[in-house]
Design an enzyme around this catalytic site. Structure first.
Site, PDB file in Angstrom:
ATOM      1  N   CYS A   1       1.011  -1.021  -0.011  1.00  0.00           N
ATOM      2  CA  CYS A   1       0.020  -0.142  -0.077  1.00  0.00           C
ATOM      3  C   CYS A   1       0.932   1.099   0.257  1.00  0.00           C
ATOM      4  O   CYS A   1       1.740   1.528   0.920  1.00  0.00           O
ATOM      5  CB  CYS A   1      -0.855  -0.003   1.150  1.00  0.00           C
ATOM      6  SG  CYS A   1      -1.386   1.369   1.871  1.00  0.00           S
TER       7      CYS A   1
ATOM      8  N   CYS B   1       0.174   3.937   2.653  1.00  0.00           N
ATOM      9  CA  CYS B   1       0.842   3.370   4.015  1.00  0.00           C
ATOM     10  C   CYS B   1       2.325   3.643   4.229  1.00  0.00           C
ATOM     11  O   CYS B   1       2.900   4.101   5.112  1.00  0.00           O
ATOM     12  CB  CYS B   1       0.802   1.711   4.282  1.00  0.00           C
ATOM     13  SG  CYS B   1      -0.859   1.171   4.350  1.00  0.00           S
TER      14      CYS B   1
END
Lengths: 319, 115
Positions: B40, B43
């Site tokens: 991700c 993230c």
């Protein structure tokens, strides 16, 4: 103090950085702490030249970044809040304000890209992070064996729908038209995929759930009285893009949607400000066109600075 | 469970798993758990912000990271459908979650609304 400030760190900005640094211009890149370049959330880019078999958007941008920093590009994580005209060494220049300070330069290259537009329907905001998503590569793995819907019909929507088939049991593409806008290769893959279904001429009216998304209400664009409810655990929205240009506040001319008006030399209405990539008004928003724009913007900015200093190599101009 | 990482006032995010999340929540009166994954992009942008906050707020707020890839129980228990997702626990109870990456000052403001 710098010669050029580049705002944004996607393919357009980074390519501008490569060209500016190789021209030995004092260049700094300001990148958002939290809004990644959209292409970094794309699972697979198959149409960027030089990568047969495709490359992930994240890896492609990391590679361009490594190339840019190898030529000395300095990148700092600061979200830009505004631009203002100033004078540096008796010449026109710009001050770029960030939340905790400011940077100054003779030229600014704006490459801030876009973000996915919201549907603005009931339930969308409430269930964001609870079933509503704008990033399939981030959130797809949470939908193993689930039915998810993808809203949109362009390249992003179809590419991400294909990615989601790795996890979901079924993916339904909901599109307001009766055919896809995505390129034919992606279309063929999606139309022939056993896990992908389609709901044509349809729009999402409401997203429903209880803590998390449970279903969506859809209506027929040709006959709005025809409505149906679809059970789904995930709603992935890729209906369109809005430019990240709000911080400009009228300093640079934009179109009615906020895309920056730049000419073929990437010059904007404001002297010394250049724009490139997806944040500009243009026909085709792809990595390859963003990179081209970025190179042109850096070259045009270099010419502009040399003219400002009276050291231009030639007076030739494409105008 | 690794007792070493449960120091009283960590100056860095402690690494948690499904197995020791409850113990950490029981130990620290106010803890923010960053549920993330390698795959991700947002993230990975939030990671350095969490590290910076852990240092600045040492002795005040405890920060932790939990990789959802190897720890599916936590994601399922708290209904996580999007990451980055920060779970906020106060006195052993989940009091809120924050979805998505945001700048450091904004994130701290959001965390403080759960104090």
């Amino acid at each position: 103090m710098h010669d050029i400030i580049i705002i944004g760190s996607g393919p357009a900005g980074l390519t501008a950085g490569i060209y500016a640094c190789r021209s030995k211009l004092r260049t700094i890149m300001l990148t958002s702490q939290v809004n990644p370049s959209l292409i970094t959330t794309t699972d697979l880019v198959e149409n960027y030249p030089g990568f047969p078999g495709g490359i992930s958007g994240f890896e492609l941008v990391e590679r361009i970044k490594a190339q840019a920093t190898s030529f000395g590009l300095e990148i700092v994580e600061k979200d830009v809040t505004s631009l203002e005209r100033i004078t540096l060494e008796g010449k026109a220049a710009w001050r770029v304000r960030v939340h905790d300070g400011a940077y100054e330069a003779f030229a600014v290259i704006i490459a801030t890209g876009t973000e996915y537009a919201h549907l603005n329907v009931p339930g969308e905001q409430e269930f964001t992070g609870k079933g509503v998503s704008y990033c399939a590569t981030c959130d797809g793995p949470f939908y193993r064996n689930a039915h998810v819907v993808v809203v949109g019909g362009g390249n992003a929507a179809v590419q991400e729908a294909l990615f989601l088939t790795r996890f979901a049991s079924k993916v339904t593409i909901i599109h307001r038209r009766d055919r896809l806008r995505a390129d034919k290769t992606l279309q063929d893959q999606a139309l022939n995929h056993e896990k992908i279904g389609f709901l044509w001429n349809s729009v999402v009216d409401e997203i429903l759930g209880n803590g998390v998304v449970k279903s969506i209400r859809v209506s027929d664009v040709k006959d709005p009285a025809r409505k149906q409810t679809l059970e789904a655990e995930g709603v992935f929205i890729f209906t369109g893009k809005i430019p990240n240009t709000g911080f400009l506040r009228g300093e640079v001319e934009c179109d009615e949607q906020g895309f920056i008006r730049a000419d073929h030399a990437m010059k904007t209405s404001a002297p010394g400000i250049f724009a490139c990539g997806d944040c500009t008004r243009k026909l085709l928003r792809q990595v390859v066109t963003a990179c081209g724009d970025g190179a042109t913007a850096a070259f045009a900015a270099e010419q502009y600075i040399e003219e400002l200093r009276g050291t231009a190599y030639s007076a030739w101009s494409p105008h | 469970m690794n007792e070493d990482k449960f120091v009283d006032n960590p100056d860095h995010p402690i690494i948690l798993s499904d197995a020791d999340l409850d113990a950490a929540v029981a130990k620290y009166p106010f803890i923010v758990v960053d549920c993330w994954a390698e795959w991700c992009g947002p993230c990975r942008m939030l990671g350095p912000i969490i590290e910076s906050l852990a240092k600045k707020k040492q002795g005040d707020i405890v920060f932790a990271k939990l990789d959802v890839e190897g720890n599916p129980q936590t994601a399922s228990k708290y209904g996580i459908r999007s990451i980055p997702n920060l779970l906020v626990f106060k006195n052993g109870q989940k009091v809120g979650d924050i979805v998505g990456a945001m700048p450091e000052d904004k994130l701290l403001d959001r965390i403080n609304t759960f104090r």
